[in-house]
Design a protein around this motif. Structure first.
Motif, PDB file in Angstrom:
ATOM      1  N   MET A   1       0.809  -1.202   0.000  1.00  0.00           N
ATOM      2  CA  MET A   1       0.000   0.000   0.000  1.00  0.00           C
ATOM      3  C   MET A   1       0.854   1.268   0.000  1.00  0.00           C
ATOM      4  O   MET A   1       0.380   2.334  -0.355  1.00  0.00           O
ATOM      5  CB  MET A   1      -0.939   0.000   1.213  1.00  0.00           C
ATOM      6  CG  MET A   1      -2.009  -1.066   1.152  1.00  0.00           C
ATOM      7  SD  MET A   1      -3.059  -0.903  -0.309  1.00  0.00           S
ATOM      8  CE  MET A   1      -4.209  -2.243  -0.052  1.00  0.00           C
ATOM      9  N   GLU A   2       2.103   1.123   0.403  1.00  0.00           N
ATOM     10  CA  GLU A   2       3.028   2.246   0.325  1.00  0.00           C
ATOM     11  C   GLU A   2       3.623   2.371  -1.078  1.00  0.00           C
ATOM     12  O   GLU A   2       3.672   3.460  -1.655  1.00  0.00           O
ATOM     13  CB  GLU A   2       4.161   2.057   1.342  1.00  0.00           C
ATOM     14  CG  GLU A   2       5.212   3.165   1.291  1.00  0.00           C
ATOM     15  CD  GLU A   2       6.415   2.848   2.154  1.00  0.00           C
ATOM     16  OE1 GLU A   2       7.034   3.809   2.646  1.00  0.00           O
ATOM     17  OE2 GLU A   2       6.741   1.663   2.339  1.00  0.00           O
ATOM     18  N   LYS A   3       4.067   1.242  -1.630  1.00  0.00           N
ATOM     19  CA  LYS A   3       4.747   1.273  -2.922  1.00  0.00           C
ATOM     20  C   LYS A   3       3.778   1.289  -4.093  1.00  0.00           C
ATOM     21  O   LYS A   3       4.086   1.862  -5.149  1.00  0.00           O
ATOM     22  CB  LYS A   3       5.674   0.052  -3.043  1.00  0.00           C
ATOM     23  CG  LYS A   3       6.568   0.091  -4.272  1.00  0.00           C
ATOM     24  CD  LYS A   3       7.669  -0.943  -4.196  1.00  0.00           C
ATOM     25  CE  LYS A   3       8.627  -0.766  -5.381  1.00  0.00           C
ATOM     26  NZ  LYS A   3       9.800  -1.649  -5.256  1.00  0.00           N
ATOM     27  N   GLY A   4       2.595   0.686  -3.901  1.00  0.00           N
ATOM     28  CA  GLY A   4       1.636   0.585  -4.995  1.00  0.00           C
ATOM     29  C   GLY A   4       1.267   1.911  -5.629  1.00  0.00           C
ATOM     30  O   GLY A   4       1.336   2.063  -6.861  1.00  0.00           O
ATOM     31  N   PRO A   5       0.869   2.920  -4.843  1.00  0.00           N
ATOM     32  CA  PRO A   5       0.482   4.208  -5.445  1.00  0.00           C
ATOM     33  C   PRO A   5       1.609   4.845  -6.246  1.00  0.00           C
ATOM     34  O   PRO A   5       1.379   5.383  -7.328  1.00  0.00           O
ATOM     35  CB  PRO A   5       0.116   5.065  -4.227  1.00  0.00           C
ATOM     36  CG  PRO A   5      -0.264   4.087  -3.177  1.00  0.00           C
ATOM     37  CD  PRO A   5       0.627   2.900  -3.392  1.00  0.00           C
ATOM     38  N   ALA A   6       2.835   4.783  -5.725  1.00  0.00           N
ATOM     39  CA  ALA A   6       3.957   5.401  -6.430  1.00  0.00           C
ATOM     40  C   ALA A   6       4.274   4.663  -7.727  1.00  0.00           C
ATOM     41  O   ALA A   6       4.651   5.272  -8.734  1.00  0.00           O
ATOM     42  CB  ALA A   6       5.185   5.417  -5.526  1.00  0.00           C
ATOM     43  N   THR A   7       4.111   3.337  -7.699  1.00  0.00           N
ATOM     44  CA  THR A   7       4.430   2.534  -8.880  1.00  0.00           C
ATOM     45  C   THR A   7       3.371   2.661  -9.966  1.00  0.00           C
ATOM     46  O   THR A   7       3.684   2.696 -11.161  1.00  0.00           O
ATOM     47  CB  THR A   7       4.583   1.055  -8.475  1.00  0.00           C
ATOM     48  OG1 THR A   7       5.568   0.949  -7.443  1.00  0.00           O
ATOM     49  CG2 THR A   7       5.010   0.207  -9.655  1.00  0.00           C
ATOM     50  N   THR A   8       2.111   2.734  -9.567  1.00  0.00           N
ATOM     51  CA  THR A   8       1.014   2.771 -10.541  1.00  0.00           C
ATOM     52  C   THR A   8       0.515   4.179 -10.840  1.00  0.00           C
ATOM     53  O   THR A   8      -0.353   4.354 -11.696  1.00  0.00           O
ATOM     54  CB  THR A   8      -0.172   1.935 -10.030  1.00  0.00           C
ATOM     55  OG1 THR A   8      -0.653   2.497  -8.801  1.00  0.00           O
ATOM     56  CG2 THR A   8       0.254   0.487  -9.800  1.00  0.00           C
ATOM     57  N   GLY A   9       1.018   5.183 -10.096  1.00  0.00           N
ATOM     58  CA  GLY A   9       0.545   6.555 -10.303  1.00  0.00           C
ATOM     59  C   GLY A   9      -0.843   6.774  -9.748  1.00  0.00           C
ATOM     60  O   GLY A   9      -1.563   7.671 -10.202  1.00  0.00           O
ATOM     61  N   ASP A  10      -1.220   5.982  -8.746  1.00  0.00           N
ATOM     62  CA  ASP A  10      -2.567   6.072  -8.180  1.00  0.00           C
ATOM     63  C   ASP A  10      -2.713   7.323  -7.315  1.00  0.00           C
ATOM     64  O   ASP A  10      -1.808   7.700  -6.583  1.00  0.00           O
ATOM     65  CB  ASP A  10      -2.837   4.823  -7.344  1.00  0.00           C
ATOM     66  CG  ASP A  10      -4.151   4.899  -6.609  1.00  0.00           C
ATOM     67  OD1 ASP A  10      -5.156   5.226  -7.259  1.00  0.00           O
ATOM     68  OD2 ASP A  10      -4.158   4.647  -5.397  1.00  0.00           O
TER      69      ASP A  10
END
Length: 694
Positions: free
Chosen positions: A315-324
């Motif tokens: 949940m920390e890395k997901g937004p940065a990786t997907t641009g969410d």
């Protein structure tokens, strides 16, 4: 279409749209993980969904809490049908299942709505009581967020209350619309029978809209809550392999030829999508941690924390990786804190990784690979797979591992055994027993019925060699034609694999497979559960396919066929406590064969199980490479288990694994006890007729 219908459609469309975006967001995060095919055996996977997911077979292993959770789950299934009816009514006034269902079926459906609403309310009330008053140990620690649980439980209670009272006031307004089968609603309506129609209408609309809005709010809160498992658990059970014994308990293979600088996993993008789905599905119930031998004995390892940390890092890395841009609502509940206590969102995603910032190497090395966590998880999470992948990264990528296992790695590479014994001494245990090697039998143009795989413990450890000799004498007494590899046998690499050294494992395993194939070996029997599991279940990954039988099963078959020449005297009555081996039991579902062997060999045996036995058995502490590591924190696991076995009052402790033999023998000595520890082969060999022993 009325104004209410239009408003309802607008609200439903908005809520469905937000939920759809959240689903896309979460699926996008899963795509960060390594691809893995989980589409095989659809029939078996559907059966698991029915057995584990719908029937809640695992959650009911704990009777009281299990019934509570199962009631809420089954209530959701039953009441979802009612929710669909309510949503259709929001668009189409006057809709009712009564118009489309066979009347007896509709009566059953209507009664189930009221009944399960009450059942779920009772279960929620007990859940509040349990958390607020009883405080079970497994629901504490690991920085568990109780507020989230209270919010969800409050919403569930609100859904049940609003459902019932919407029907209460509808029955007052339109008596024919709520039949007598909704007995709870009718009972609750009695105090309100004289309410004014206008007030009844207002109350009915209030409770109906409250129920609808709570459903939609609940649905859209889940993606930001640990209770996301409400949506993902059945999916996770379908794609899991954890409930399969034997082949399903193997470590994931690793491609050593892949062009990569990183092996194993140090962050979420190096785990598989299924590992990440495990994070979504964790209920934080703590059953895994409560069963973990390391945690039980005061060590920092918590399988629940491993999975929760995986979700937090995703949940920390997901937004940065997907641009969410939707991820930060409810971040306090989902992201939590890193291992160092700092806010995971406030320190920069790039500077963090799962290893070290969330999970320490100390935690990873405390695992005994016993699979108790996997066994207990009600939603089929594989905590052990995450631990294994991170161990591989520590060893192969970062060369970080406890210093005491370096000699084991060196000995495995140089001597073909995890100890610095001379390889030429491997078959010295057989001196004077007239046991042929495979090479000798081939030279004579003969073929054995089975190959006896002795293993490193059985070849070099003084105590384990007695087990080896005992089993060999049983085979000879039964007239079994068998052979050993002698000096051609070396470790198959299981210790190296469990300690994260996949390179060394594959080197040893491939060499062993080459030897077995050179002699066209088809059937292998071994007294070591680790050898049994590795050769039988994990060698197929590298092309080695053999029938492998553990000596407990083999001896039990011989006893059943009355091929073992036992003495006719019954001997003195013994009380025997049997200790289950993890690699024999939880890994391969073999529980009865050792016990039947003891019963058949000792006609007057009083066989007793300690409180933690069979698939709930407590590990001896030697698995996962722990045999070669020191326990520097908390109580020694083998002492915990020995105390439990001695507390049964047994005259003898029986085992079926040389690793367990070492740990239990050491435990008995540490407790200054005179209770003997015997392998089942030794028990049977002690009962051989004198003529058979010559």
């Amino acid at each position: 279409m009325t104004t209410q219908n239009v408003v309802f459609l607008l609200v439903l469309t908005l809520a469905a749209g937000i939920f759809s975006l959240n689903v896309q967001r979460l699926v996008g995060y899963l795509r960060i993980g390594v691809p893995e095919d989980r589409t095989d055996r659809p029939g078996w996977r559907l059966w698991n969904v029915l057995r584990i997911g719908i029937a809640q077979s695992k959650i009911l292993r704990e009777p009281v809490a299990g019934i509570m959770h199962a009631t809420i789950f089954w209530g959701f299934i039953v009441l979802t049908a009612g929710t669909i009816e309510i949503f259709v009514q929001g668009v189409w006034n006057g809709f009712s299942y009564e118009h489309v269902l066979w009347h007896p079926l509709y009566v059953l459906y209507a009664a189930s709505q009221d009944a399960f609403a009450v059942f779920v309310l009772a279960a929620v009330a007990y859940a509040f009581y349990r958390r607020l008053v009883l405080h079970p140990r497994r629901l504490e620690g690991d920085r568990i967020e109780h507020l989230d649980a209270y919010i969800i439980l409050g919403m569930i209670a609100g859904l049940m209350v609003t459902l019932l009272f919407a029907n209460v006031f509808l029955s007052i307004l339109q008596p024919d619309a709520v039949g007598p089968e909704k007995f709870v609603s009718h009972a609750l309506a009695r105090p309100f029978q004289h309410i004014a129609p206008r007030s009844a209408l207002f109350a009915q609309l209030l409770f109906w809209w409250s129920h609808v809005l709570l459903v939609l709010i609940f649905l859209n809160y889940l993606p930001y809550s640990k209770h996301l498992h409400v949506v993902t658990s059945l999916i996770n059970v379908y794609f899991s392999n954890t409930s399969e014994r034997g082949e399903g308990a193997v470590m994931r293979p690793m491609d050593l030829e892949a062009e990569t600088e990183t092996f194993g996993a140090s962050d979420v993008d190096q785990l598989t999508w299924k590992n990440l789905l495990d994070g979504y599905s964790c209920t934080e119930c703590g059953r895994c941690t409560a069963a973990c031998p390391a945690n039980i004995t005061g060590k920092v390892l918590s399988p629940r924390k491993i999975v929760v940390n995986t979700r937090q890092r995703l949940m920390e890395k997901g937004p940065a990786t997907t641009g969410d841009t939707m991820a930060f609502f409810g971040a306090d509940l989902v992201h939590g804190e890193g291992h160092d206590g700092s806010s995971a969102l406030g320190n920069g995603v790039a500077a963090h990784k799962l290893l070290d910032n969330y999970i320490t190497e100390e935690e990873l090395w405390q695992c005994t690979s016993c699979r108790a966590c996997v066994q207990e998880c009600p939603v089929s999470i594989d905590q052990l797979d995450i631990i294994n992948q991170m161990r591989r990264n520590l060893v192969l990528t970062e060369s970080r591992f406890p210093e005491e296992i370096q000699p084991a790695f060196q000995a495995l590479e140089r001597n073909g055994a995890p100890w610095a014994f001379n390889a030429s001494d491997r078959a010295r245990w057989a001196d004077g027993l007239s046991i042929p090697t495979m090479a000798e039998m081939v030279e004579r143009g003969e073929r054995p019925d089975v190959l006896f795989w002795v293993g490193c413990m059985g070849s070099f450890d003084d105590r384990a060699k007695k087990i080896t000799v005992a089993f060999a004498r049983i085979l000879q007494a039964c007239g079994i034609r068998f052979a050993i590899l002698g000096q051609e046998e070396h470790c198959h690499g299981d210790p190296a694999r469990r300690m994260g050294n996949e390179y060394l494992y594959q080197m040893l395993a491939k060499d062993t497979i080459e030897t077995l194939d050179r002699y066209a070996v088809t059937t292998v029997v071994t007294s070591c559960p680790h050898c049994f599991h590795q050769i039988g279940n994990e060698f197929p990954q590298l092309g080695g396919h053999y029938e492998v039988i553990h000596h407990s099963t083999y001896i039990e078959r011989l006893l059943q066929q009355e091929r073992v020449p036992l003495r006719s005297d019954e001997g003195r009555r013994l009380t025997v406590a049997y200790h289950d081996s993890c690699y024999l039991g939880r890994y391969n579902d073999i529980y009865d064969a050792p016990r039947e062997t003891l019963r058949r060999a000792l006609p007057v045996v009083n066989l007793i199980d300690p409180p933690r036995s069979r698939d709930r058995g407590l590990c001896c502490g030697a698995g996962g490479g722990r045999m070669w590591m020191e326990e520097r924190q908390g109580k020694r696991i083998n002492i915990e288990r020995t105390e439990e076995l001695l507390a049964t009052g047994a005259d003898t402790i029986a085992v079926a694994c040389p690793f367990c033999m070492t740990m239990m023998s050491d435990g008995v000595k540490a407790k200054d006890s005179s209770v003997p520890v015997l392998d089942i082969a030794e028990v049977v060999a002690s009962r051989l007729a004198q003529s058979a022993e010559r």
